[in-house]
Motif scaffolding. Sequence first.
Motif, PDB file in Angstrom:
ATOM      1  N   ASP A 152       0.872  -1.173   0.000  1.00  0.00           N
ATOM      2  CA  ASP A 152       0.000   0.000   0.000  1.00  0.00           C
ATOM      3  C   ASP A 152       0.911   1.226   0.000  1.00  0.00           C
ATOM      4  O   ASP A 152       1.458   1.608   1.029  1.00  0.00           O
TER       5      ASP A 152
ATOM      6  N   ALA B  13       2.419   0.986  11.038  1.00  0.00           N
ATOM      7  CA  ALA B  13       1.271   0.298  10.471  1.00  0.00           C
ATOM      8  C   ALA B  13       0.592  -0.587  11.505  1.00  0.00           C
ATOM      9  O   ALA B  13       1.149  -0.894  12.559  1.00  0.00           O
TER      10      ALA B  13
ATOM     11  N   ASP C 133      -1.567  -6.059  10.242  1.00  0.00           N
ATOM     12  CA  ASP C 133      -1.700  -6.905   9.050  1.00  0.00           C
ATOM     13  C   ASP C 133      -1.657  -6.045   7.793  1.00  0.00           C
ATOM     14  O   ASP C 133      -2.582  -6.027   6.993  1.00  0.00           O
ATOM     15  N   GLU C 134      -0.556  -5.303   7.623  1.00  0.00           N
ATOM     16  CA  GLU C 134      -0.425  -4.392   6.488  1.00  0.00           C
ATOM     17  C   GLU C 134       0.900  -4.594   5.767  1.00  0.00           C
ATOM     18  O   GLU C 134       1.835  -5.197   6.290  1.00  0.00           O
ATOM     19  N   HIS C 135       0.957  -4.065   4.538  1.00  0.00           N
ATOM     20  CA  HIS C 135       2.205  -3.889   3.806  1.00  0.00           C
ATOM     21  C   HIS C 135       2.252  -2.419   3.417  1.00  0.00           C
ATOM     22  O   HIS C 135       1.950  -2.042   2.285  1.00  0.00           O
ATOM     23  N   LEU C 136       2.607  -1.569   4.352  1.00  0.00           N
ATOM     24  CA  LEU C 136       2.504  -0.126   4.164  1.00  0.00           C
ATOM     25  C   LEU C 136       3.845   0.460   3.738  1.00  0.00           C
ATOM     26  O   LEU C 136       4.883   0.193   4.349  1.00  0.00           O
TER      27      LEU C 136
ATOM     28  N   THR D 184       4.116  -5.366   8.270  1.00  0.00           N
ATOM     29  CA  THR D 184       3.732  -6.097   9.479  1.00  0.00           C
ATOM     30  C   THR D 184       3.126  -7.454   9.164  1.00  0.00           C
ATOM     31  O   THR D 184       3.203  -8.372   9.984  1.00  0.00           O
ATOM     32  N   ARG D 185       2.520  -7.590   7.992  1.00  0.00           N
ATOM     33  CA  ARG D 185       1.939  -8.880   7.618  1.00  0.00           C
ATOM     34  C   ARG D 185       2.998  -9.964   7.493  1.00  0.00           C
ATOM     35  O   ARG D 185       2.713 -11.152   7.606  1.00  0.00           O
TER      36      ARG D 185
END
Length: 224
Positions: free
Chosen positions: A120, A136, A139-142, A162-163
């Motif tokens: 993202d 983040a 459960d993100e890909h920031l 974080t995922r």
Amino acid sequence: MTKLHVLKVFVGEDGRGGNPLGVFLDAGAWDAEKRQRIATELGFSETVFVQDADRAEVRIHTPAVELPLAGHPLVGTSWLLRREGLDVPVLRPAAGEVPTWVDGDDTWISARPEWAPEFDMRQLPSPADVDAHPGAGPDEHLHVWSWEDESAGAVRVRVFPTRMGIAEDEATGAAAIRFGALVQRPVTIHQGVASRIVVQPGDDGTVAIGGQVEYVESREHFDA
């Protein structure tokens, strides 16, 4: 026991930064469950398990998952295999064949952006906003970024995958590949504390990334 090589990848111009990487050069007999357990125990953002050094067949694990492609692990492993005396024109992670080469002090790889994890990507108003970003959720890909100097192609970046079990990554080659495909121009990414990633989109839809690698240490690892 097996030897673990520890590197720093995408070291900055001033010698600071660089993302720590663990590499096992003789892990051909280890199955996915064992590789994941060891990567989780080590806690590096990624650990590489070389299954066949002559063919540069590798597997890449974060503390939480196995990845088909990742940038700093492939750049670091290419550099290490050359240091060990092996000619490495192509790396073979799970995603496919990844060309690799050296230009001056930088080690490079080239890969298709769709092989890399999706992020993202959010552009922020200024580098100060990137530096102040709180991070983040679980459960993100920031990926947050801002131009430092748009005319010069200088970019400030932070990445929170974080995922993958990583709170914040110091230097993220896979995100740099995705970013190169997004902006479609050569850029130099300054990520994390002081890391540097050079990005060069190709005419064929691939994106090349390069940077400097340093050897940190070797450790004897109990792999039972």
